[in-house]
Write a protein that holds these residues in place. Structure first.
Motif, PDB file in Angstrom:
ATOM      1  N   PRO A  87       4.040   0.382  -7.060  1.00 49.32           N
ATOM      2  CA  PRO A  87       2.730   0.800  -6.522  1.00 49.32           C
ATOM      3  C   PRO A  87       2.752   2.217  -5.956  1.00 49.32           C
ATOM      4  O   PRO A  87       1.754   2.943  -6.066  1.00 49.32           O
ATOM      5  CB  PRO A  87       2.452  -0.244  -5.446  1.00 49.32           C
ATOM      6  N   GLU A  88       3.866   2.632  -5.398  1.00 47.73           N
ATOM      7  CA  GLU A  88       3.945   3.984  -4.832  1.00 47.73           C
ATOM      8  C   GLU A  88       3.994   5.078  -5.889  1.00 47.73           C
ATOM      9  O   GLU A  88       3.941   6.267  -5.560  1.00 47.73           O
ATOM     10  CB  GLU A  88       5.152   4.114  -3.891  1.00 47.73           C
ATOM     11  N   ASP A  89       4.080   4.701  -7.148  1.00 50.04           N
ATOM     12  CA  ASP A  89       3.995   5.681  -8.234  1.00 50.04           C
ATOM     13  C   ASP A  89       2.544   6.007  -8.582  1.00 50.04           C
ATOM     14  O   ASP A  89       2.293   6.894  -9.412  1.00 50.04           O
ATOM     15  CB  ASP A  89       4.705   5.163  -9.487  1.00 50.04           C
ATOM     16  N   THR A  90       1.610   5.309  -7.982  1.00 50.48           N
ATOM     17  CA  THR A  90       0.203   5.550  -8.241  1.00 50.48           C
ATOM     18  C   THR A  90      -0.166   6.979  -7.839  1.00 50.48           C
ATOM     19  O   THR A  90       0.074   7.394  -6.699  1.00 50.48           O
ATOM     20  CB  THR A  90      -0.670   4.554  -7.457  1.00 50.48           C
ATOM     21  N   ALA A  91      -0.707   7.718  -8.793  1.00 53.35           N
ATOM     22  CA  ALA A  91      -1.035   9.128  -8.560  1.00 53.35           C
ATOM     23  C   ALA A  91      -1.688   9.685  -9.820  1.00 53.35           C
ATOM     24  O   ALA A  91      -1.713   9.027 -10.863  1.00 53.35           O
ATOM     25  CB  ALA A  91       0.218   9.935  -8.239  1.00 53.35           C
ATOM     26  N   GLN A 107      -6.525  18.541 -15.972  1.00 47.97           N
ATOM     27  CA  GLN A 107      -7.140  17.491 -15.165  1.00 47.97           C
ATOM     28  C   GLN A 107      -6.160  16.399 -14.788  1.00 47.97           C
ATOM     29  O   GLN A 107      -6.441  15.614 -13.878  1.00 47.97           O
ATOM     30  CB  GLN A 107      -8.323  16.888 -15.922  1.00 47.97           C
ATOM     31  N   GLY A 108      -5.044  16.349 -15.475  1.00 43.30           N
ATOM     32  CA  GLY A 108      -4.077  15.309 -15.166  1.00 43.30           C
ATOM     33  C   GLY A 108      -4.485  13.971 -15.753  1.00 43.30           C
ATOM     34  O   GLY A 108      -5.558  13.819 -16.342  1.00 43.30           O
ATOM     35  N   THR A 109      -3.618  12.998 -15.585  1.00 44.52           N
ATOM     36  CA  THR A 109      -3.903  11.654 -16.060  1.00 44.52           C
ATOM     37  C   THR A 109      -3.577  10.655 -14.946  1.00 44.52           C
ATOM     38  O   THR A 109      -2.523  10.756 -14.308  1.00 44.52           O
ATOM     39  CB  THR A 109      -3.113  11.353 -17.348  1.00 44.52           C
ATOM     40  N   GLN A 110      -4.485   9.743 -14.715  1.00 47.39           N
ATOM     41  CA  GLN A 110      -4.339   8.805 -13.603  1.00 47.39           C
ATOM     42  C   GLN A 110      -3.409   7.663 -13.976  1.00 47.39           C
ATOM     43  O   GLN A 110      -3.573   7.024 -15.015  1.00 47.39           O
ATOM     44  CB  GLN A 110      -5.708   8.226 -13.215  1.00 47.39           C
TER      45      GLN A 110
END
Length: 115
Positions: A87-91, A107-110
């Motif tokens: 879960p802490e990899d969420t970014a 824009q990056g990727t979620q």
């Protein structure tokens, strides 16, 4: 020109994702390239880098779980294989040069990891 990251999504903890990054006109093997991420309320951090000679480096938080690579043929695609996601990899994940060039942030990727 921006570096466009793709491949993010929603995954359960323990799952895997592979991110891709491409930009026309950039031959990645000529530069030190990196994957960065920014979680809500936190600063952007470098999570993987690969030098022009192929040397890789990772912070302790992802070492052993993330792998950065380039495509072997044209060296115009950068990958980030992410395993054993937490879960802490969420970014939002981005690719850029190391050190980063502000003109190349895309824009990056979620990436969202559910517990």
């Amino acid at each position: 020109v921006q570096l466009q990251a793709s491949g993010g999504g929603l995954v359960q903890a323990g799952g895997s994702l592979r991110l891709s990054c491409a930009a026309s006109g950039i031959i990645f093997r000529l530069y030190t390239m990196g994957w960065y991420r920014q979680a809500p309320g936190k600063q952007r951090e470098l999570v993987a880098q690969v030098t022009s000679t192929g040397r890789t480096n990772y912070p302790d938080s992802v070492r052993g779980r993330f792998t950065i690579s380039r495509d072997n043929a044209e060296n115009t695609v950068l990958y980030l294989q992410m395993n054993s996601l937490r879960p802490e990899d969420t970014a939002v994940y981005y690719c850029n040069f190391v050190p980063p060039d502000s003109t190349y942030w895309g824009q990056g990727t979620q990436v969202t990891v559910s517990s």
